[in-house]
Design a protein around this motif. Structure first.
Motif, PDB file in Angstrom:
ATOM      1  N   ILE A   1       0.789  -1.097  -0.099  1.00 45.29           N
ATOM      2  CA  ILE A   1       0.022  -0.001  -0.052  1.00 45.29           C
ATOM      3  C   ILE A   1       0.963   1.300   0.097  1.00 45.29           C
ATOM      4  N   SER A   2       0.789   2.102  -0.956  1.00 43.79           N
ATOM      5  CA  SER A   2       1.738   3.354  -0.911  1.00 43.79           C
ATOM      6  C   SER A   2       1.126   4.480  -0.307  1.00 43.79           C
ATOM      7  N   LEU A   3       2.157   5.237  -0.025  1.00 45.14           N
ATOM      8  CA  LEU A   3       1.527   6.540   0.535  1.00 45.14           C
ATOM      9  C   LEU A   3       0.775   7.548  -0.108  1.00 45.14           C
ATOM     10  N   ASN A   4       0.944   7.473  -1.293  1.00 47.04           N
ATOM     11  CA  ASN A   4       0.021   8.168  -2.304  1.00 47.04           C
ATOM     12  C   ASN A   4      -1.474   7.565  -1.987  1.00 47.04           C
ATOM     13  N   GLU A   5      -1.805   6.170  -1.829  1.00 46.02           N
ATOM     14  CA  GLU A   5      -3.097   5.625  -1.459  1.00 46.02           C
ATOM     15  C   GLU A   5      -3.676   5.732  -0.187  1.00 46.02           C
ATOM     16  N   LEU A   6      -2.706   6.141   0.648  1.00 48.50           N
ATOM     17  CA  LEU A   6      -2.904   6.609   2.136  1.00 48.50           C
ATOM     18  C   LEU A   6      -3.706   7.926   2.223  1.00 48.50           C
ATOM     19  N   ALA A   7      -3.068   8.762   1.268  1.00 52.33           N
ATOM     20  CA  ALA A   7      -3.397  10.090   1.290  1.00 52.33           C
ATOM     21  C   ALA A   7      -4.812  10.206   0.680  1.00 52.33           C
ATOM     22  N   GLN A   8      -5.047   9.277  -0.393  1.00 52.30           N
ATOM     23  CA  GLN A   8      -6.357   9.074  -0.890  1.00 52.30           C
ATOM     24  C   GLN A   8      -7.414   8.834  -0.021  1.00 52.30           C
ATOM     25  N   MET A   9      -6.970   7.955   0.846  1.00 53.37           N
ATOM     26  CA  MET A   9      -8.052   7.425   1.984  1.00 53.37           C
ATOM     27  C   MET A   9      -8.263   8.303   2.817  1.00 53.37           C
ATOM     28  N   GLY A  10      -7.599   9.344   3.018  1.00 53.21           N
ATOM     29  CA  GLY A  10      -7.937  10.375   4.113  1.00 53.21           C
ATOM     30  C   GLY A  10      -7.111  10.188   5.476  1.00 53.21           C
ATOM     31  N   VAL A  11      -6.188   9.225   5.538  1.00 50.09           N
ATOM     32  CA  VAL A  11      -5.322   9.096   6.391  1.00 50.09           C
ATOM     33  C   VAL A  11      -4.398  10.604   6.746  1.00 50.09           C
ATOM     34  N   GLU A  12      -4.268  11.048   8.070  1.00 48.12           N
ATOM     35  CA  GLU A  12      -3.816  12.231   8.432  1.00 48.12           C
ATOM     36  C   GLU A  12      -2.334  11.765   8.790  1.00 48.12           C
ATOM     37  N   GLY A  13      -1.990  10.828   9.280  1.00 48.12           N
ATOM     38  CA  GLY A  13      -0.790  10.504   9.897  1.00 48.12           C
ATOM     39  C   GLY A  13      -0.221   8.987   9.759  1.00 48.12           C
ATOM     40  N   VAL A  14       0.753   8.938   9.534  1.00 45.72           N
ATOM     41  CA  VAL A  14       1.427   7.701   9.140  1.00 45.72           C
ATOM     42  C   VAL A  14       2.290   7.078  10.356  1.00 45.72           C
ATOM     43  N   ILE A  15       1.995   5.760  10.648  1.00 43.00           N
ATOM     44  CA  ILE A  15       2.567   5.127  11.798  1.00 43.00           C
ATOM     45  C   ILE A  15       3.573   4.187  11.219  1.00 43.00           C
ATOM     46  N   THR A  16       4.868   4.247  11.318  1.00 44.36           N
ATOM     47  CA  THR A  16       5.917   3.571  10.701  1.00 44.36           C
ATOM     48  C   THR A  16       7.306   3.353  11.552  1.00 44.36           C
TER      49      THR A  16
ATOM     50  N   LEU B   1      14.984  11.222   8.460  1.00 48.48           N
ATOM     51  CA  LEU B   1      14.567  12.452   7.845  1.00 48.48           C
ATOM     52  C   LEU B   1      13.963  12.105   6.448  1.00 48.48           C
ATOM     53  N   LYS B   2      14.844  11.105   5.763  1.00 45.83           N
ATOM     54  CA  LYS B   2      14.330  10.591   4.454  1.00 45.83           C
ATOM     55  C   LYS B   2      12.833  10.083   4.524  1.00 45.83           C
ATOM     56  N   VAL B   3      12.548   9.333   5.668  1.00 44.53           N
ATOM     57  CA  VAL B   3      11.047   8.897   5.659  1.00 44.53           C
ATOM     58  C   VAL B   3      10.009   9.936   5.973  1.00 44.53           C
ATOM     59  N   LYS B   4      10.551  10.816   6.859  1.00 48.75           N
ATOM     60  CA  LYS B   4       9.486  11.829   7.570  1.00 48.75           C
ATOM     61  C   LYS B   4       9.284  12.786   6.123  1.00 48.75           C
ATOM     62  N   HIS B   5      10.499  12.951   5.422  1.00 47.69           N
ATOM     63  CA  HIS B   5       9.881  14.173   4.108  1.00 47.69           C
ATOM     64  C   HIS B   5       9.256  13.363   3.230  1.00 47.69           C
ATOM     65  N   LYS B   6       9.414  11.922   3.072  1.00 46.30           N
ATOM     66  CA  LYS B   6       8.733  11.165   1.929  1.00 46.30           C
ATOM     67  C   LYS B   6       7.194  11.402   2.344  1.00 46.30           C
ATOM     68  N   ILE B   7       6.829  11.004   3.854  1.00 44.12           N
ATOM     69  CA  ILE B   7       5.507  11.264   4.217  1.00 44.12           C
ATOM     70  C   ILE B   7       4.753  12.588   4.049  1.00 44.12           C
ATOM     71  N   GLU B   8       5.546  13.657   4.374  1.00 43.23           N
ATOM     72  CA  GLU B   8       5.246  15.063   4.400  1.00 43.23           C
ATOM     73  C   GLU B   8       5.049  15.388   3.044  1.00 43.23           C
ATOM     74  N   SER B   9       5.617  14.819   1.984  1.00 40.43           N
ATOM     75  CA  SER B   9       5.560  15.005   0.726  1.00 40.43           C
ATOM     76  C   SER B   9       4.050  14.871   0.064  1.00 40.43           C
ATOM     77  N   HIS B  10       3.558  14.054   0.792  1.00 41.88           N
ATOM     78  CA  HIS B  10       2.093  13.435   0.576  1.00 41.88           C
ATOM     79  C   HIS B  10       1.035  13.978   1.352  1.00 41.88           C
ATOM     80  N   GLY B  11       1.323  15.082   2.010  1.00 42.48           N
ATOM     81  CA  GLY B  11       0.482  15.844   2.880  1.00 42.48           C
ATOM     82  C   GLY B  11      -0.021  15.070   4.353  1.00 42.48           C
ATOM     83  N   MET B  12       0.858  14.235   4.699  1.00 41.95           N
ATOM     84  CA  MET B  12       0.641  13.554   6.120  1.00 41.95           C
ATOM     85  C   MET B  12       1.778  13.870   6.934  1.00 41.95           C
ATOM     86  N   ARG B  13       1.760  13.403   8.136  1.00 41.34           N
ATOM     87  CA  ARG B  13       3.008  13.417   9.024  1.00 41.34           C
ATOM     88  C   ARG B  13       3.168  12.099   9.739  1.00 41.34           C
TER      89      ARG B  13
END
Length: 405
Positions: free
Chosen positions: A16-31, A48-60
């Motif tokens: 499941i991709s971060l892009n798909e999570l954003a489409q699902m209305g997810v606000e925060g990622v647990i990883t 920071l690599k992971v954090k920035h990747k998550i933030e680039s999809h509008g989540m934290r």
């Protein structure tokens, strides 16, 4: 202002991709940084690599789940000092990178246990089941742990014997492999699929606890808290211990976070509010004596993270995962209490009022059967749970007195 809607993501190998999570209305990622070996420092550049990747999809990046506590820390091995220093540095690095909550556990050897990963529900969905007689059959007759029969009643042993005698050799081996490897390998378990004899190595890990009872494991956890919580306070990081799953002793191993008296001990062991909990309704509900509403009320200031799912309990101590809303627990009541606590924090002017919540596990359904997901983590089943919980939160918030919202 509902609880923060989050989702557990297993990194780049997750189907499941971060892009798909954003489409699902997810606000925060647990990883977590799953590629860093247990016990090693998490470098800031990797965080920071992971954090920035998550933030680039509008989540934290809401919560780290998890920063594993090595077995050497749990048993206080000769390597403990190095492992603690590495853990402290990882906490500092996470704090400096703006990741402020860490979910962890202190379960010996085995993080969680189920005997059937493909339990069929009446509606055709597929869930996970902990059958007590089957688990005893695994422990006594398949694993053949020394003196294991001393831990069970004569009636339970007889049931386990019948279960074992009706198993084929391949079924017994599959049961062992599922418990030792399949349910653990994707969450930093001590044994992966590359081991030639998982049962032998598993018994060796269990044997390391032969002189560690509940009291001693508590003392070892207190040492961990004394070393880590001051660092977490300085770094602005909240530590959230996950309850044992199931929340009672298994395999002769002590379990120390599974009921209210354990939380009372935990908070006395270290009084800092950074020493908090992950409230996991699914894990705690598997112990019939637990009153989850009372646990929320008595631990509310220390709840830093929430897992919501439901279970159906059976008389003999067995249980199966029944989805998110329906089961042995009144999920509406639990969500109501959590929303009130979040509103209380908001009114009191707390800096971080959000309480991250994720749908924990899920029923396999629909297209989940055509995809390969980690046990308990199907896409459609969890998305259904997220939608149900979101709807429940919005309905409760609508009915709350306006001055509390």
């Amino acid at each position: 202002m509902g609880l923060e809607k989050t989702w557990r993501w297993f990194g780049e190998k997750d189907g499941i991709s971060l892009n798909e999570l954003a489409q699902m209305g997810v606000e925060g990622v647990i990883t977590a940084l799953h590629h860093i070996p247990n016990g090693e420092v998490w470098p800031k550049e990797e965080i920071l690599k992971v954090k920035h990747k998550i933030e680039s999809h509008g989540m934290r990046w809401s919560v780290v789940e998890s920063l594993p506590v090595s077995e050497g820390i749990k048993i206080c091995s000769p390597d403990r000092e190095r492992l603690i220093k590495n853990y402290q540095q990882s906490v500092r690095n996470l704090g400096e990178c703006g990741v402020d909550t860490i979910c962890y556990n202190f379960m010996p050897v085995l993080d969680w246990a189920r005997t059937d990963l493909h339990y069929k529900l009446p509606n055709g969905g597929e869930s996970m089941y902990f059958d007590f007689p089957t688990f005893v059959a695994f422990d006594v007759f398949v694993l053949k742990r020394k003196n294991a029969s001393n831990d069970y009643s004569a009636d339970l042993l007889e049931q386990a014997k019948q279960v074992y005698e009706n198993m084929s050799e391949s079924e017994a081996e599959e049961l062992a492999y599922n418990i030792i490897v399949v349910t653990q390998g994707f969450i930093d378990g001590v044994i992966d699929g590359s081991v030639a004899d998982p049962k032998k190595l598993f018994l060796e890990f269990i044997d390391r606890y032969k002189d560690i009872d509940k009291h001693q494991l508590r003392e070892n956890l207190k040492r961990f808290l004394d070393d880590i919580i001051p660092v977490a306070e300085e770094a602005g990081v909240k530590m959230a211990i996950h309850p044992d799953d199931p929340p009672f002793p298994i395999l002769g191993l002590p379990r120390i976070i599974g009921q209210m008296e354990d939380y009372e001990w935990l908070f006395k062991a270290n009084k800092s509010l950074n020493n908090g909990i992950t409230f996991c309704a699914g894990s705690l509900s598997a112990r019939k004596e637990n009153d989850l509403s009372q646990i929320i009320e008595k631990t509310r200031e220390r709840i830093h993270f929430v897992h919501l799912r439901n279970t159906h309990l059976l008389e003999n101590g067995s249980f199966y995962e029944s989805g998110h809303l329906v089961g042995s627990q009144n999920m509406a009541r639990l969500v109501f209490q959590l929303l009130l606590e979040q509103q209380r924090r908001y009114k009191d002017g707390k800096v971080n009022t959000h309480i991250p919540v994720r749908p924990d596990h899920g029923i396999r359904m629909l297209n989940d059967y055509q995809a390969k997901h980690n046990p308990g983590y199907p896409l459609i089943g969890r998305l259904k749970g997220l939608a149900e919980l979101d709807g429940l939160m919005q309905g409760i918030e609508y009915l709350l007195p306006k001055q509390t919202v």
